[in-house]
Motif scaffolding. Sequence first.
Motif, PDB file in Angstrom:
ATOM      1  N   ASP A 124     132.039  54.875  47.829  1.00 48.56           N
ATOM      2  CA  ASP A 124     131.255  53.900  48.587  1.00 48.56           C
ATOM      3  C   ASP A 124     130.650  52.816  47.697  1.00 48.56           C
ATOM      4  O   ASP A 124     130.159  51.800  48.192  1.00 48.56           O
ATOM      5  CB  ASP A 124     130.152  54.588  49.381  1.00 48.56           C
ATOM      6  N   ARG A 125     130.715  53.009  46.361  1.00 53.94           N
ATOM      7  CA  ARG A 125     130.183  52.010  45.428  1.00 53.94           C
ATOM      8  C   ARG A 125     131.300  51.326  44.626  1.00 53.94           C
ATOM      9  O   ARG A 125     131.038  50.732  43.585  1.00 53.94           O
ATOM     10  CB  ARG A 125     129.188  52.675  44.456  1.00 53.94           C
ATOM     11  N   SER A 128     130.634  47.767  43.703  1.00 56.33           N
ATOM     12  CA  SER A 128     129.367  47.467  43.042  1.00 56.33           C
ATOM     13  C   SER A 128     129.608  47.104  41.585  1.00 56.33           C
ATOM     14  O   SER A 128     130.462  47.697  40.914  1.00 56.33           O
ATOM     15  CB  SER A 128     128.431  48.678  43.104  1.00 56.33           C
ATOM     16  N   LEU A 133     124.338  50.038  38.747  1.00 55.28           N
ATOM     17  CA  LEU A 133     124.345  51.475  38.985  1.00 55.28           C
ATOM     18  C   LEU A 133     123.216  52.166  38.237  1.00 55.28           C
ATOM     19  O   LEU A 133     122.771  51.720  37.179  1.00 55.28           O
ATOM     20  CB  LEU A 133     125.678  52.085  38.545  1.00 55.28           C
TER      21      LEU A 133
END
Length: 279
Positions: A124-125, A128, A133
């Motif tokens: 889901d990241r 990113s 993080l």
Amino acid sequence: MIRMQGLVKTYKEVQALKGVDLEVASGELFAYLGPNGAGKSTTIRILTGLTRLGGGSAWLNGYNIAEAPIAAKRQCGLMPQATNLDAELSVWENLATHGRLFGMSASERNKRSEELLEYVDMLDRKDSMAKTLSGGMKRRVMIARALMHNPRILFLDEPTVGLDAGVRRRIWALIKRIHQEGATIFLTTHYIEEAEFLAQRVAFLNQGRIVALDSPQTLMAQTGVWAVDTVSGHEMETTYFRDREEANQFITCQLGGCTLRRVNLEDTFLSLTGSKIGQ
């Protein structure tokens, strides 16, 4: 899977490794422990091709690291102690870049990236930026990156350094899962409970030499079962016992404050070397 014979490395006038002999079996989760400066990271850097071997020989899955360096490097994945993700790339791009370096096709990279990010619970990241993080997330992405090219051996150099206890245990669960699926894992750590929980065997490295090698349970049993820490002024002395009743009798005879506890791996290392792991 990993074999070292007479491993030697000298930096200027400091001999970091003084003839290390060691074998790690296929599928083993092995911990390599010692104080700062003992030669742990130097060993990993030599085995993964980041530092030249000063003497002796080493093999990864049968490939001599000096005679067949490229083939040897393909056998292993490395998660270094320092966080070294590209901060300006996304999670997905960090994995893709690693895949390109190992000659993976676009379809292979995409499939493997999705599998691994789901595996470490970071899918889901994927878009990113790495710099956004948390510390624990970065460590999980670094593990995924190390596994990108399907290595036979995974080197973990202080994989949970700087993480809080809860995040460390999440990483432990991931390491256990990777090991259960057949990977050979070579681990260094300063968290003694990490080695006790994860490793099947441990080696104690001190001043460039291996001073003990066995399972955590066997090594601890050689020291004792119970430890009594006695505090007197600014000093603390630890005495080891195999019987709890003997330990309790010892405590009743002491004038200073005492604490009774189970023996751990650090006690064993301290009794062998006079140094604590992590100093």
